[in-house]
Design a protein around this motif. Structure first.
Motif, PDB file in Angstrom:
ATOM      1  N   LYS A  16       0.848  -1.192   0.000  1.00 19.08           N
ATOM      2  CA  LYS A  16       0.000   0.000   0.000  1.00 19.08           C
ATOM      3  C   LYS A  16       0.883   1.241   0.000  1.00 19.08           C
ATOM      4  O   LYS A  16       0.805   2.083   0.884  1.00 19.08           O
ATOM      5  CB  LYS A  16      -0.924   0.000   1.224  1.00 19.08           C
ATOM      6  CG  LYS A  16      -1.930  -1.130   1.229  1.00 19.08           C
ATOM      7  CD  LYS A  16      -2.846  -1.052   2.436  1.00 19.08           C
ATOM      8  CE  LYS A  16      -3.841  -2.191   2.444  1.00 19.08           C
ATOM      9  NZ  LYS A  16      -4.739  -2.095   3.613  1.00 19.08           N
ATOM     10  N   GLY A  32      -3.103   3.191   4.454  1.00 20.45           N
ATOM     11  CA  GLY A  32      -3.539   1.980   5.129  1.00 20.45           C
ATOM     12  C   GLY A  32      -4.954   2.119   5.650  1.00 20.45           C
ATOM     13  O   GLY A  32      -5.583   3.171   5.498  1.00 20.45           O
ATOM     14  N   GLN A  41       3.537   0.868   6.327  1.00 24.90           N
ATOM     15  CA  GLN A  41       3.736   0.825   4.877  1.00 24.90           C
ATOM     16  C   GLN A  41       4.809   1.813   4.426  1.00 24.90           C
ATOM     17  O   GLN A  41       5.572   1.532   3.500  1.00 24.90           O
ATOM     18  CB  GLN A  41       2.407   1.118   4.168  1.00 24.90           C
ATOM     19  CG  GLN A  41       1.411  -0.017   4.232  1.00 24.90           C
ATOM     20  CD  GLN A  41       1.815  -1.206   3.375  1.00 24.90           C
ATOM     21  OE1 GLN A  41       2.388  -1.061   2.298  1.00 24.90           O
ATOM     22  NE2 GLN A  41       1.517  -2.398   3.860  1.00 24.90           N
ATOM     23  N   GLU A 151      -3.109   8.466   5.295  1.00 24.90           N
ATOM     24  CA  GLU A 151      -2.023   8.514   4.321  1.00 24.90           C
ATOM     25  C   GLU A 151      -0.842   9.274   4.913  1.00 24.90           C
ATOM     26  O   GLU A 151      -1.027  10.150   5.756  1.00 24.90           O
ATOM     27  CB  GLU A 151      -2.453   9.256   3.055  1.00 24.90           C
ATOM     28  CG  GLU A 151      -3.591   8.638   2.295  1.00 24.90           C
ATOM     29  CD  GLU A 151      -3.972   9.487   1.096  1.00 24.90           C
ATOM     30  OE1 GLU A 151      -3.203   9.488   0.107  1.00 24.90           O
ATOM     31  OE2 GLU A 151      -5.023  10.163   1.158  1.00 24.90           O
TER      32      GLU A 151
END
Length: 158
Positions: A16, A32, A41, A151
């Protein structure tokens, strides 16, 4: 370090993250289902810029901790600890990071994380781009639980 892992520890997370062009550097963009997963990530994305992660086996586990006074400093210190892990002898390259403690409220924000991977070996691991440092430049953290949007954007110095 441990040499025996559970089946769950050996399962790699879904990718991701992506790399965005940036003048002279690279911007990591990770997301995520939670802010914790977006941070994880982002760490994987950084390692993925250093080598092809499908060549990295889980043979070792190291623990790291990071603290910060706000989310940006927490993310910075978390990635800096991951980079330091790679910079030490032997160089540990990770294909999985699992945050086991994620405190994002209060005076001191904190992360505890398990890092799974193996010693970086030329010949086995293709050499990607060296990451020199983490930066605060244009760092963004989108933490919108009401929109289910988590994010992070981080520029790394290469």
């Amino acid at each position: 370090m441990a040499d025996e892992f559970t089946e769950e520890e050996l399962v790699l997370p879904q990718c991701k993250y992506e790399y965005l062009d940036h003048t002279a550097d690279v911007q990591l963009h990770a997301w995520g289902d939670s802010l914790k997963e977006a941070f994880e990530q982002c760490g994987i994305a950084m390692y993925g810029y250093m080598t092809e992660l499908d060549t990295v086996e889980i043979k070792q586990c190291s623990d790291i901790e990071a603290t910060g006074h706000d989310l940006e400093s927490l993310l910075f210190h978390f990635l800096d600890e991951l980079l330091f892990l790679f910079s030490c002898e032997p160089f540990l390259i990770c294909s999985k990071v699992t945050i086991t403690e994620f405190v994002t409220e209060g005076e001191e924000l904190r992360i505890k994380c398990k890092c799974y991977g193996e010693e970086f070996t030329l010949g086995k691991h293709p050499q990607g781009t060296e990451v020199k440092a983490i930066t605060y430049s244009a760092m963004q953290i989108v933490n919108e639980p009401e929109k289910n949007r988590f994010e992070v954007f981080v520029i790394i110095d290469i």
